[in-house]
Motif scaffolding. Structure first.
Motif, PDB file in Angstrom:
ATOM      1  N   GLN A  96       0.762  -1.047   0.154  1.00 15.97           N
ATOM      2  CA  GLN A  96       0.087  -0.073   0.081  1.00 15.97           C
ATOM      3  C   GLN A  96       0.852   1.110   0.048  1.00 15.97           C
ATOM      4  O   GLN A  96       1.990   1.108   0.450  1.00 15.97           O
ATOM      5  N   GLY A  97       0.319   2.255  -0.158  1.00 21.51           N
ATOM      6  CA  GLY A  97       1.133   3.512  -0.286  1.00 21.51           C
ATOM      7  C   GLY A  97       0.794   4.196  -1.774  1.00 21.51           C
ATOM      8  O   GLY A  97      -0.001   4.318  -2.632  1.00 21.51           O
ATOM      9  N   ALA A  98       1.663   5.441  -1.549  1.00 21.92           N
ATOM     10  CA  ALA A  98       1.385   6.443  -3.152  1.00 21.92           C
ATOM     11  C   ALA A  98       1.969   5.506  -4.088  1.00 21.92           C
ATOM     12  O   ALA A  98       2.944   4.710  -4.160  1.00 21.92           O
ATOM     13  N   PRO A  99       1.562   5.988  -5.406  1.00 21.23           N
ATOM     14  CA  PRO A  99       2.197   5.321  -6.672  1.00 21.23           C
ATOM     15  C   PRO A  99       3.709   5.227  -6.597  1.00 21.23           C
ATOM     16  O   PRO A  99       4.315   4.183  -7.217  1.00 21.23           O
ATOM     17  N   ILE A 100       4.446   6.244  -6.367  1.00 22.44           N
ATOM     18  CA  ILE A 100       5.892   6.121  -6.815  1.00 22.44           C
ATOM     19  C   ILE A 100       6.507   5.495  -5.641  1.00 22.44           C
ATOM     20  O   ILE A 100       7.333   4.840  -5.636  1.00 22.44           O
TER      21      ILE A 100
END
Length: 295
Positions: A137-141
């Motif tokens: 999980q997390g932001a795209p980058i």
């Protein structure tokens, strides 16, 4: 911030703001903010139908290949890579560097699916693609960086696969239909040996570098494509319309190979020579034989 045109056509393509390009962020927080802003510009570029997106992806695939070949200490650059791939005849096989170019071209030329990604990487790592693409999980980058780090740790000699799957993870996170090469354009061979926050920082900076190049290239190809489209109605050669479509989607074309099936060799060469004279297509090889053409 930047001002953009509300209408997704014409000369109002989004640009990378100067404050992003001129910044050399030192902290991970700042780098993440800059890369996120750059990513929003590239994401917005998808709305502009007049950009030859397939051609843009092919040109970026060539740039990614140049970077990957350099990581391996090989001397080939764009002219040699084009020769290795675009002059192949049915049944022929390219060398190691040409194979890397083919992998990137296959990846960017087909919709983003696990099956297509598996076919883009060497056979011995294909079974692991699904596992590696299970990003946290997390932001795209951040997701893409984690995939890059995981692949390099699990398969140390497969940097190309790691970079390709990182780009694929980013594209999936943003719900793009196609992979766009970004990370290879901004990372160095030294960066690929980093881990944790050091790698995250390098990847955030690489996103800014890669997207800046991609957006600049999109502007250039947008202008070139429009000039070619404008002269298309004036072309009387049979099959000229199909030829123009190929120029708008392929990095480079060999008249005797690319136009087979709808145009004779002589007609194909004459058409290419006329397009060069009209300054809407350029000859890329600098040779008198085995020439390659592209916009």
């Amino acid at each position: 911030m930047m001002d953009t045109c509300l209408r997704p056509q014409g000369d109002c393509l989004p640009l990378i703001p100067d404050w992003i390009v001129s910044s050399r962020s030192q902290s991970l927080e700042d780098a993440s903010m800059m890369s996120g802003a750059a990513l929003s510009v590239l994401h917005g570029l998808h709305r502009f139908s007049d950009v030859p997106h397939a051609l843009l992806r092919e040109r970026l695939a060539l740039r990614a290949t140049e970077a990957c070949v350099a990581f391996q200490g090989r001397p080939e650059r764009a002219p040699e890579l084009r020769d290795e791939v675009h002059l192949l005849r049915p049944g022929d096989h390219p060398g190691p560097s040409g194979s890397i170019f083919q992998s990137w071209r296959f990846a960017v030329g087909r919709r983003l699916t696990t099956q297509h990604l598996q076919k883009s990487v060497p056979e011995n790592v294909q079974p692991r693609v699904s596992e590696w693409m299970q990003a946290p999980q997390g932001a795209p980058i951040a997701k893409a960086t984690r995939v890059l780090e995981t692949v390099i740790q699990d398969a140390p000699h497969h940097e190309v696969t790691a970079l390709l799957l990182a780009d694929a993870t980013l594209a999936r996170a943003l719900r793009w239909d196609y992979l766009i090469p970004i990370f290879a354009l901004g990372l160095s061979a030294r960066d690929l040996h980093k881990t944790g926050d050091d790698l995250r920082l390098s990847c955030s900076r690489a996103v800014v570098t890669g997207i800046t190049e991609a957006v600049q290239l999109a502007h250039s190809l947008f202008r070139d494509a429009n000039r070619l489209r404008q002269i298309e109605p004036k072309l009387r050669a049979k099959g000229a319309g199909k030829a123009v479509e190929l120029f708008l989607s392929r990095d480079a074309l060999s008249p005797s190979l690319a136009f087979t099936g709808f145009m004779s060799d002589r007609a194909a060469r004459r058409l290419c020579d006329r397009l060069v004279a009209l300054r809407v297509v350029r000859e890329m090889s600098g040779r008198s034989t085995f020439r390659l053409y592209g916009i």
